[in-house]
Scaffold this motif. Structure first.
Motif, PDB file in Angstrom:
ATOM      1  N   LEU A  96      13.698  -0.755  -0.433  1.00 18.18           N
ATOM      2  CA  LEU A  96      12.305  -0.759   0.019  1.00 18.18           C
ATOM      3  C   LEU A  96      11.517   0.349  -0.670  1.00 18.18           C
ATOM      4  CD1 LEU A  96      12.834  -1.470   3.814  1.00 18.18           C
ATOM      5  CD2 LEU A  96      11.786  -3.023   2.130  1.00 18.18           C
ATOM      6  N   LEU A  97      12.117   1.524  -0.781  1.00 20.71           N
ATOM      7  CA  LEU A  97      11.448   2.630  -1.473  1.00 20.71           C
ATOM      8  C   LEU A  97      11.257   2.313  -2.954  1.00 20.71           C
ATOM      9  CD1 LEU A  97      13.173   5.651   0.266  1.00 20.71           C
ATOM     10  CD2 LEU A  97      10.792   4.900   0.545  1.00 20.71           C
ATOM     11  N   ASP A  98      12.201   1.608  -3.557  1.00 20.13           N
ATOM     12  CA  ASP A  98      12.046   1.194  -4.959  1.00 20.13           C
ATOM     13  C   ASP A  98      10.875   0.239  -5.130  1.00 20.13           C
ATOM     14  OD1 ASP A  98      14.179   2.727  -5.817  1.00 20.13           O
ATOM     15  OD2 ASP A  98      15.603   1.048  -5.816  1.00 20.13           O
ATOM     16  N   GLY A  99      10.489  -0.440  -4.067  1.00 21.29           N
ATOM     17  CA  GLY A  99       9.366  -1.365  -4.121  1.00 21.29           C
ATOM     18  C   GLY A  99       7.999  -0.698  -4.094  1.00 21.29           C
ATOM     19  N   LEU A 100       7.973   0.637  -3.913  1.00 20.38           N
ATOM     20  CA  LEU A 100       6.699   1.370  -3.875  1.00 20.38           C
ATOM     21  C   LEU A 100       6.174   1.662  -5.277  1.00 20.38           C
ATOM     22  CD1 LEU A 100       7.237   4.142  -1.169  1.00 20.38           C
ATOM     23  CD2 LEU A 100       5.782   2.107  -0.991  1.00 20.38           C
ATOM     24  N   ALA A 118      17.714  13.555   1.854  1.00 18.01           N
ATOM     25  CA  ALA A 118      18.414  13.342   0.580  1.00 18.01           C
ATOM     26  C   ALA A 118      17.594  12.538  -0.428  1.00 18.01           C
ATOM     27  CB  ALA A 118      19.737  12.626   0.849  1.00 18.01           C
ATOM     28  N   LEU A 119      16.303  12.362  -0.181  1.00 18.63           N
ATOM     29  CA  LEU A 119      15.482  11.578  -1.106  1.00 18.63           C
ATOM     30  C   LEU A 119      15.245  12.340  -2.405  1.00 18.63           C
ATOM     31  CD1 LEU A 119      12.798  10.080   1.308  1.00 18.63           C
ATOM     32  CD2 LEU A 119      14.701   8.892   0.200  1.00 18.63           C
ATOM     33  N   PRO A 120      15.105  11.620  -3.514  1.00 21.60           N
ATOM     34  CA  PRO A 120      14.818  12.283  -4.782  1.00 21.60           C
ATOM     35  C   PRO A 120      13.434  12.946  -4.756  1.00 21.60           C
ATOM     36  CG  PRO A 120      14.750   9.891  -5.040  1.00 21.60           C
ATOM     37  CD  PRO A 120      15.218  10.166  -3.644  1.00 21.60           C
ATOM     38  N   THR A 121      13.203  13.843  -5.672  1.00 24.54           N
ATOM     39  CA  THR A 121      11.974  14.647  -5.665  1.00 24.54           C
ATOM     40  C   THR A 121      10.704  13.826  -5.856  1.00 24.54           C
ATOM     41  OG1 THR A 121      12.235  15.113  -8.023  1.00 24.54           O
ATOM     42  CG2 THR A 121      13.126  16.739  -6.473  1.00 24.54           C
ATOM     43  N   GLU A 122      10.789  12.628  -6.438  1.00 25.51           N
ATOM     44  CA  GLU A 122       9.568  11.832  -6.607  1.00 25.51           C
ATOM     45  C   GLU A 122       9.137  11.142  -5.314  1.00 25.51           C
ATOM     46  OE1 GLU A 122      12.855   8.971  -7.917  1.00 25.51           O
ATOM     47  OE2 GLU A 122      12.416  11.071  -8.282  1.00 25.51           O
ATOM     48  N   LEU A 123       9.915  11.331  -4.249  1.00 28.26           N
ATOM     49  CA  LEU A 123       9.560  10.800  -2.935  1.00 28.26           C
ATOM     50  C   LEU A 123       9.324  11.959  -1.983  1.00 28.26           C
ATOM     51  CD1 LEU A 123      12.191   7.931  -2.820  1.00 28.26           C
ATOM     52  CD2 LEU A 123       9.724   7.666  -3.131  1.00 28.26           C
ATOM     53  N   ARG A 124       8.106  12.052  -1.476  1.00 26.41           N
ATOM     54  CA  ARG A 124       7.706  13.156  -0.597  1.00 26.41           C
ATOM     55  C   ARG A 124       7.538  12.626   0.823  1.00 26.41           C
ATOM     56  NH1 ARG A 124       2.551  14.537   0.781  1.00 26.41           N
ATOM     57  NH2 ARG A 124       1.785  13.201  -0.880  1.00 26.41           N
ATOM     58  N   ALA A 153       7.283   8.658   9.859  1.00 29.34           N
ATOM     59  CA  ALA A 153       7.523   9.180   8.513  1.00 29.34           C
ATOM     60  C   ALA A 153       6.628   8.444   7.530  1.00 29.34           C
ATOM     61  CB  ALA A 153       8.981   8.994   8.118  1.00 29.34           C
ATOM     62  N   HIS A 154       6.012   9.196   6.649  1.00 25.72           N
ATOM     63  CA  HIS A 154       5.232   8.648   5.543  1.00 25.72           C
ATOM     64  C   HIS A 154       5.901   9.147   4.272  1.00 25.72           C
ATOM     65  CE1 HIS A 154       1.294   8.220   8.047  1.00 25.72           C
ATOM     66  NE2 HIS A 154       2.357   7.792   8.680  1.00 25.72           N
ATOM     67  N   VAL A 155       6.577   8.243   3.578  1.00 24.90           N
ATOM     68  CA  VAL A 155       7.258   8.593   2.334  1.00 24.90           C
ATOM     69  C   VAL A 155       6.376   8.115   1.185  1.00 24.90           C
ATOM     70  CG1 VAL A 155       9.343   8.338   0.940  1.00 24.90           C
ATOM     71  CG2 VAL A 155       9.511   8.319   3.442  1.00 24.90           C
ATOM     72  N   THR A 156       5.923   9.056   0.359  1.00 27.82           N
ATOM     73  CA  THR A 156       5.021   8.742  -0.749  1.00 27.82           C
ATOM     74  C   THR A 156       5.753   8.893  -2.063  1.00 27.82           C
ATOM     75  OG1 THR A 156       3.149   9.565   0.525  1.00 27.82           O
ATOM     76  CG2 THR A 156       2.835   9.349  -1.862  1.00 27.82           C
ATOM     77  N   ARG A 157       5.604   7.887  -2.924  1.00 23.38           N
ATOM     78  CA  ARG A 157       6.160   7.966  -4.285  1.00 23.38           C
ATOM     79  C   ARG A 157       5.111   8.679  -5.135  1.00 23.38           C
ATOM     80  NH1 ARG A 157      10.099   6.205  -6.968  1.00 23.38           N
ATOM     81  NH2 ARG A 157      10.734   4.661  -5.442  1.00 23.38           N
TER      82      ARG A 157
END
Length: 166
Positions: A96-100, A118-124, A153-157
Motif C-alpha cells: 500500500l505504501l508503494d502505491g503512494l 521501521a519505515l525507510p527515510t522517504e516515508l515520514r 497515522a499519516h505516512v507521507t512519501r
C-alpha cells in the motif's frame, strides 16, 4: 481537509460510501473490499479483493485511506498466534505504501507503531491522537501491542513532488 485524488479507500465496505461521496465531489477515488457489491465492482467503483492479495500500481495514489479497517485487522493478527497472517499484513502494508506517489499520504487509524518505526527515510510519519472518547476502546489493543495505537497515522512519501506541491 479534502483528500487529494486519486484516492484508494482500503476496506471501503460493500457500499463504498466514501468512494461514492468523493466521486460525487469530483475526486478520483476507488475502493477495495472483499465485500464490495458486485454492482459497484462492475461499475469500476472498486475491486472485490482481499487486502492481503491486493497490489496497487506503484506510485498511483495521492491518498490512501483506511478508517479502522486494515490496521485493526493487522493489530489482531499481530496479537494472535498466526505469525503468517501477521507477515501477510506487513507485506500488504508495504505494498500500500508503494502505491503512494511522491507527496502522497496514507492515513489510517489506529496506528501501527511497530511498523512505522521501521519505515525507510522517504516515508515520514505524523501521529495525531484520537479523540479522548475513543481512547478507552483502543486501550486493550495498546496493551496487547505494548505500545500506544490510539492515534491516526499519516505516512507521507517524500520526494520531488512533495516539495513542489504537485
Amino acid at each position: 481537509r479534502v483528500p487529494a485524488g486519486p484516492v484508494l479507500d482500503v476496506g471501503c465496505g460493500g457500499e463504498a460510501r466514501l468512494v461514492l461521496h468523493l466521486r460525487a465531489h469530483g475526486i478520483d477515488a476507488v475502493g477495495i473490499d472483499r465485500s464490495l457489491s458486485a454492482a459497484h465492482a462492475a461499475d469500476g467503483v472498486g475491486a472485490r479483493v482481499d487486502w492481503l492479495s491486493y497490489a496497487p500500481p506503484p506510485r498511483q495514489f495521492r491518498t490512501v485511506l483506511s478508517h479502522h479497517a486494515f490496521s485493526l485487522h493487522a493489530l489482531h493478527a499481530l496479537a494472535g498466534s498466526d505469525a503468517e497472517a501477521a507477515r501477510g499484513f506487513r507485506r500488504a502494508y508495504d505494498r500500500l505504501l508503494d502505491g503512494l506517489r511522491d507527496g502522497g499520504v496514507m492515513a489510517y487509524a489506529p496506528g501501527l507503531p511497530m511498523w512505522e518505526a521501521a519505515l525507510p527515510t522517504e516515508l515520514r510519519v505524523v501521529r495525531q491522537p484520537l479523540p479522548a472518547a475513543l481512547q478507552p476502546a483502543l486501550a486493550p489493543l495498546s496493551r496487547q501491542a505494548g505500545q500506544d495505537v490510539a492515534y491516526t497515522a499519516h505516512v507521507t512519501r517524500t520526494g520531488p513532488a512533495a516539495a513542489t506541491g504537485e
